[in-house]
Design an enzyme around this catalytic site. Structure first.
Site, mmCIF file in Angstrom:
data_model
loop_
_atom_site.group_PDB
_atom_site.id
_atom_site.type_symbol
_atom_site.label_atom_id
_atom_site.label_comp_id
_atom_site.label_asym_id
_atom_site.label_seq_id
_atom_site.Cartn_x
_atom_site.Cartn_y
_atom_site.Cartn_z
ATOM 1 C CG HIS A 54 -6.268 -0.654 0.931
ATOM 2 N ND1 HIS A 54 -7.165 -0.675 -0.127
ATOM 3 C CD2 HIS A 54 -6.691 -1.625 1.788
ATOM 4 C CE1 HIS A 54 -8.066 -1.629 0.091
ATOM 5 N NE2 HIS A 54 -7.807 -2.217 1.227
ATOM 6 C CE LYS B 14 -4.620 -3.849 -1.031
ATOM 7 N NZ LYS B 14 -4.584 -5.124 -0.290
#
EC number: 1.17.1.8
Lengths: 251, 251, 251, 251
Positions: free
Chosen positions: A136, A140
């Protein structure tokens, strides 16, 4: 010709809600009749004749929204987070009194993520080894991702059902963290890389071969097709459904 | 026409040594003149006229082997492990007294692994994020792999030289190990999967794009081309060389 | 402290130009002083004190823009297409009369794409096989992509320089197109997949191992860092430079 | 405790047959009782008490082998090629007269390849785009591979059943072969790379996301688990079965 499904969107001015509105407007067979957000009266949904509502709002208000919808015979597709067992039980109680109404609560509207989890669990009994890598963007906050944890749990359950023991691993000296996180006995690794959006790879291996199932979300808009599929199917599924996978024809 | 290089192999009956023998026999320009293993007299190398020796033996015997080679003017290509600074210093001392002789000590003969490390370090200054994933068979004892650690060190050094700060990472809640091992500030993840041999991926990312450099070793034989490259070049590099990369024309 | 570089953008209202404006405004050390588009007078660049101009306009107007810049001592970074040898020769002529001025004409501002091409060419001499796979969204008109063709040409040249012969291929029966397009003897395959942006993979292989270099452009914004690098460096490179790679420190 | 299944291998001295013998010998619950090859009398299978036969022989002799097995009540798992509709019909006729006997004819014993095909077909209805990339060693004679063609056919059928039209493709200018081969409207690309064994990737894409299913065969031995699964299950599936997938519990 069948008439359009009339759709209202709750949380219409939020980032996700705005994309849902755009997707509904472009979709064939759907008609956007109401955009509701904080400060607006939900009664507008009834005036506009909404048959299905999409709710991407906030845990604080979603239950009130849903009580209103169920009471007024409006089906709901819900992407708002924060549903624990208690909330789901409350919802089931309301729906028991409104037999024709359907509510879909889904933690994940990405069809690709759902297929990845489904295929990983289906393949798991045939492979000695399996690990999960999720990748990701670096903003995050949690690791591993919720989807990766859920995949690991499904894979672990499929292995148990098939009578498989623990995955093989002869590691005797390792740096802390080198072998990833342990979720139900399945190793999960999280990468955080600028430029990425949301990606996951499940690697399964047996003697002489590997099978890799990879899902790449390259844009936020990737959840739209799942929301639309939910909107189209929810009226045919009265009562509470948890998880979009139950609406997809996957055998 | 240039005459063949006469090659002797120490550790000739070991798994790796046997493959080296086979590779030398098939290679053009090389001639296998001696196979030596535990119990054999290394003096046989001189009788056979070996000009270059390849040593894949054991840390316990490799220094004796090398002293013999250097004293007898035989160049050496060494894949045996266990070389610390002290051993390298001793070797340099011996070579100082044998000006024409070349010894190559290499932790890794895979040209692909060397290129991967080189490219990762060259690309590092241009990317905000970088992480390393290595994948091996589940019988491997250490994690992460030596190549992954070395890659992380090279990448970290390249970032420092370019004035880059730490990689971005907003993780605030994580399961133990989810973000991998920390090697000089670079995250390294190790997978152990049946069916795999030795694989590594370096993922670099900046705004809107990623660059991935992946090396797959699918068979043990993948180290042979690097050994042969070493055998062909060692006579032209008198003294001690550590690392095959110094023999490859990479600029 | 060094003062900011004053930047003007030609084609400022175009899709790319608008992103360049935004990137310049956010970049440290740069100051956006002029936005010029069709209908605006380029003389505004001089009034605004622009030191460097970025031109993403149209083949019909770019030469007039550049003549103006060169005559007024403004450096230029040019992403507009349509530069053939004749145009480059004309540019060189103008620059001969303006010794301190630098112009960079670049077909590709993606640093990742440049690194991919560079690494593919550097690795090519060490591998028997090499092929290229490019993947783009299905609205793209040409196949293979310009970057894939250019990579194939660079790889083919590197193989020739290293004395390598043709790549091995025992294919005797094939469906039309199964082995891709032939660019200078290198096979190139183009995929068109909804959801993708711009991606390319170079796969090199030798006995027992492969090396894969992959570039993923996930968003249009991926060209911005390359444009900014060009803006920062162009004043230090008087005359004409073709290709951003000449500004990157890659050895 | 259940007693072992007694297994005979036809073509036992061939490359594949020898690996099957080794796999049977190592497998729990199986006992290798007969190795038969060209020149041996198949009657030895009966003397040895073989209950299941594995046949990796040659199209010229496989039908005689199977008639013998069916007549003698021996189940068969067949990897030999060359089965057309006529041969399968003949086999069905023989089996009609031997009600308890099972024969499995499978073009592919790789469980991973079977799962890949299955998942690709299951996912196909949910994606606008899909293409197939297969990668093999450069000594392979045909392109694309049989598995890639079969996958394309299955995917094309799944799309037709779901009412999907042709995949989107705006390509207007292309080099010959750049867009791969067309198999039932699905694009298939074949790479030939030294160092690879047998690999395939199915790439599916929709708005903002892609799903990739990849199978890597890294060693010839990868077909063994599928053969053993066939041997274990064939007695429970009387009559003719074409395709190992029918023995795997995939729902």
């Amino acid at each position: 010709m069948s008439k359009n499904i009339k759709v209202g969107v709750l949380g219409a001015r939020g980032k996700v809600g705005a994309e849902v509105c755009a997707a509904v407007e472009e979709a064939s067979g759907l008609e956007l009749v109401a955009r509701v957000d904080a400060g607006d009266d939900v009664a507008g949904l009834v005036d506009a004749g909404a048959e299905v509502v999409v709710d991407f709002t906030h845990p604080d208000v979603v239950m009130d929204n849903l009580r209103f919808c169920v009471e007024h015979g409006i089906h709901a597709v819900v992407g708002t987070t924060g549903f624990d067992d208690e909330r789901l039980e409350t919802l089931r109680g309301w729906l028991a009194d409104a037999p024709g109404v359907g509510v879909l609560v889904a933690p994940n509207f990405s069809i690709g993520a759902i297929l990845m989890m489904r295929f990983a669990a289906a393949a798991a009994p045939f492979y000695e080894s399996v690990e999960i890598v999720e990748l990701h963007h670096p903003d995050k906050a949690d690791a591993p991702s919720g989807t990766a944890r859920r995949t690991a749990q499904l894979v672990a359950a499929a292995r148990r059902d098939a009578g498989l023991g623990p995955v093989p691993d002869a590691t005797s000296t390792a740096l802390d963290g080198a072998r990833g996180a342990d979720v139900d006995g399945i190793r999960v690794h999280g990468l955080r890389i600028r430029g990425l959006v949301a990606h996951q790879e499940v690697v399964l291996g047996g003697v002489g071969e590997t099978l890799t199932i990879r899902h790449d979300s390259l844009a936020r808009s990737s959840f739209s097709p799942g929301v639309l599929a939910g909107v189209r199917a929810v009226a045919d599924h009265p009562g509470l459904t948890v998880g979009l996978e139950h609406f997809l024809d996957l055998d």
